[in-house]
Design an enzyme around this catalytic site. Structure first.
Site, mmCIF file in Angstrom:
data_model
loop_
_atom_site.group_PDB
_atom_site.id
_atom_site.type_symbol
_atom_site.label_atom_id
_atom_site.label_comp_id
_atom_site.label_asym_id
_atom_site.label_seq_id
_atom_site.Cartn_x
_atom_site.Cartn_y
_atom_site.Cartn_z
ATOM 1 N N GLY A 180 2.843 -0.904 4.302
ATOM 2 C CA GLY A 180 2.929 0.514 3.950
ATOM 3 C C GLY A 180 4.375 0.922 3.706
ATOM 4 N N GLY A 181 4.970 1.591 4.685
ATOM 5 C CA GLY A 181 6.297 2.187 4.547
ATOM 6 C C GLY A 181 7.355 1.276 3.931
ATOM 7 N N GLY A 215 2.450 2.725 10.782
ATOM 8 C CA GLY A 215 3.424 3.802 10.633
ATOM 9 C C GLY A 215 4.087 4.210 11.939
ATOM 10 N N ASN A 236 0.883 -1.171 0.000
ATOM 11 C CA ASN A 236 0.000 0.000 0.000
ATOM 12 C C ASN A 236 0.918 1.217 0.000
ATOM 13 O OD1 ASN A 236 -1.779 2.048 0.380
ATOM 14 N ND2 ASN A 236 -2.407 1.457 2.460
ATOM 15 N N TRP A 237 1.062 1.810 -1.167
ATOM 16 C CA TRP A 237 1.996 2.937 -1.290
ATOM 17 C C TRP A 237 1.440 4.238 -0.732
ATOM 18 C CZ3 TRP A 237 4.413 2.487 -6.907
ATOM 19 C CH2 TRP A 237 5.311 1.410 -6.912
ATOM 20 N N LYS A 238 0.155 4.238 -0.400
ATOM 21 C CA LYS A 238 -0.473 5.469 0.101
ATOM 22 C C LYS A 238 -0.189 6.602 -0.891
ATOM 23 C CE LYS A 238 -0.230 3.427 4.635
ATOM 24 N NZ LYS A 238 -0.095 3.551 6.058
ATOM 25 N N GLU A 267 -6.856 5.045 7.408
ATOM 26 C CA GLU A 267 -6.621 6.465 7.077
ATOM 27 C C GLU A 267 -7.818 7.054 6.352
ATOM 28 O OE1 GLU A 267 -2.872 5.742 5.180
ATOM 29 O OE2 GLU A 267 -2.034 5.227 7.133
ATOM 30 N N SER A 282 3.303 -1.789 10.380
ATOM 31 C CA SER A 282 4.746 -1.866 10.610
ATOM 32 C C SER A 282 5.344 -3.230 10.274
ATOM 33 C CB SER A 282 5.077 -1.458 12.054
ATOM 34 O OG SER A 282 4.714 -0.103 12.269
ATOM 35 N N HIS A 297 -9.509 1.536 4.435
ATOM 36 C CA HIS A 297 -8.261 1.676 5.195
ATOM 37 C C HIS A 297 -8.494 2.654 6.350
ATOM 38 C CE1 HIS A 297 -4.171 2.799 6.224
ATOM 39 N NE2 HIS A 297 -3.812 1.658 5.694
ATOM 40 N N GLU A 319 -5.607 -4.444 10.511
ATOM 41 C CA GLU A 319 -4.584 -3.420 10.720
ATOM 42 C C GLU A 319 -4.889 -2.666 12.011
ATOM 43 O OE1 GLU A 319 -2.463 -2.412 6.777
ATOM 44 O OE2 GLU A 319 -4.029 -0.949 7.125
HETATM 45 P P1 13P Z 1 2.978 0.728 7.718
HETATM 46 O O1 13P Z 1 3.481 -0.589 7.144
HETATM 47 O O2 13P Z 1 3.732 1.910 7.205
HETATM 48 O O3 13P Z 1 2.848 0.669 9.199
HETATM 49 O O4 13P Z 1 1.491 0.914 7.138
HETATM 50 C C1 13P Z 1 0.598 -0.116 7.268
HETATM 51 C C2 13P Z 1 -0.587 0.168 6.437
HETATM 52 O O5 13P Z 1 -1.344 1.066 6.730
HETATM 53 C C3 13P Z 1 -0.794 -0.648 5.238
HETATM 54 O O6 13P Z 1 -2.046 -0.430 4.705
#
Ligand code: 13P
Length: 254
Positions: free
Chosen positions: A236-237, A175, A11-13, A99, A215, A97, A169
């Site tokens: 994500g990250g 994050g 998930n590159w956001k 967010e 994470s 998600h 999640e």
């Molecule tokens: P991180 O891996 O950066 O914690 O993000 C997780 C996430 O929200 C994946 O959708």
């Protein structure tokens, strides 16, 4: 041994231009060439979808969106439809998600409407659920996960639920560098699966993939993904760097 094929989703956001996305794929694809143990998908910003679809052509890497609207089409300025994602070459779409729930007012009800539209257009939905830190500390995790699962998946049938993927999640782990321990994540997955079983029967629940997100990094991927209850990861990250994401995909094989 579970029959569920693990899904490792990036998930590159809101990161990477189309050119940066292409450069990522050029570096990443050779690192996972021939890796068929897991299904791999890159959920990228809308504007990078065409570039990533082109760059992954001829590989086994799939592409996904990070959101969509539930209406088929219409006067909905700024929105993207399921048909558009499908036509652009997306196989997957992330829905609900945290967010989007936190910053854009998504609710279990809107996630549910999106789910049904995504399925109609043959997209594999990755439906996100997860408790806030205050909910975990207040002893509400179970209640939250059962409620989110029930409402987000409402109206599915054994037939339509076949491709649905859930991502657990925990919001406090996103994050933050704080990962749920493999045991704690597995416990939540059991809970979510039990709710799916109540709604759709044990067989459907046993076949449904539940991913962990929050994470996930190269150094914790193998411990998490070796839990029989964890059927993949939403990353994500650590998915923004080709080497780091390839290490996660090939956990315990590197
Ligand atoms: P991180 O891996 O950066 O914690 O993000 C997780 C996430 O929200 C994946 O959708």
């Amino acid at each position: 041994m579970s029959q569920r094929k693990p899904l490792i989703a990036a998930n590159w956001k809101m990161y990477k231009t189309a050119n940066e996305a292409t450069a990522f794929v050029q570096a990443f694809a050779p690192l996972v060439k021939g890796h068929t143990r897991d299904e791999i998908t890159l959920c990228v910003p809308f504007l990078s979808i065409p570039a990533v679809v082109a760059a992954t052509h001829g590989t086994h890497i799939h592409v996904g969106g990070q959101n969509m609207y539930w209406q088929e089409e219409g006067a909905f300025t700024g929105e993207t439809s399921a048909a558009m994602l499908h036509a652009a070459g997306c196989a997957h779409v992330i829905l609900g998600h945290s967010e989007r729930r936190q910053f854009f007012g998504e609710t279990d009800e809107t996630v549910n409407q999106k789910l049904h539209t995504a399925l109609k257009h043959k997209l594999v939905p990755i439906v996100c659920v997860g408790e806030l830190l205050a909910e975990r500390e207040g002893g509400k995790t179970e209640e939250v996960l059962l409620r989110q699962t029930e409402r987000s998946l409402a109206g599915l049938t054994v037939e339509t639920a076949r491709t649905v993927v859930i991502a657990y999640e925990p919001v406090w782990a996103i994050g933050t560098g704080k990962t749920a321990t493999p045991e704690l994540a597995a416990e939540a997955h059991v809970l979510i699966r039990s709710q799916v079983a109540r709604m759709l029967g044990r067989e459907t629940a046993e076949a449904m993939r539940i991913l962990y997100g929050g994470s996930v990094k190269p150094d914790n991927a193998s411990a998490l993904l070796n839990q029989p209850e964890i059927d993949g990861a939403l990353v994500g990250g650590a998915s923004l760097d080709p080497n780091s994401f390839a290490k996660i995909v090939t956990y315990a094989q590197s």
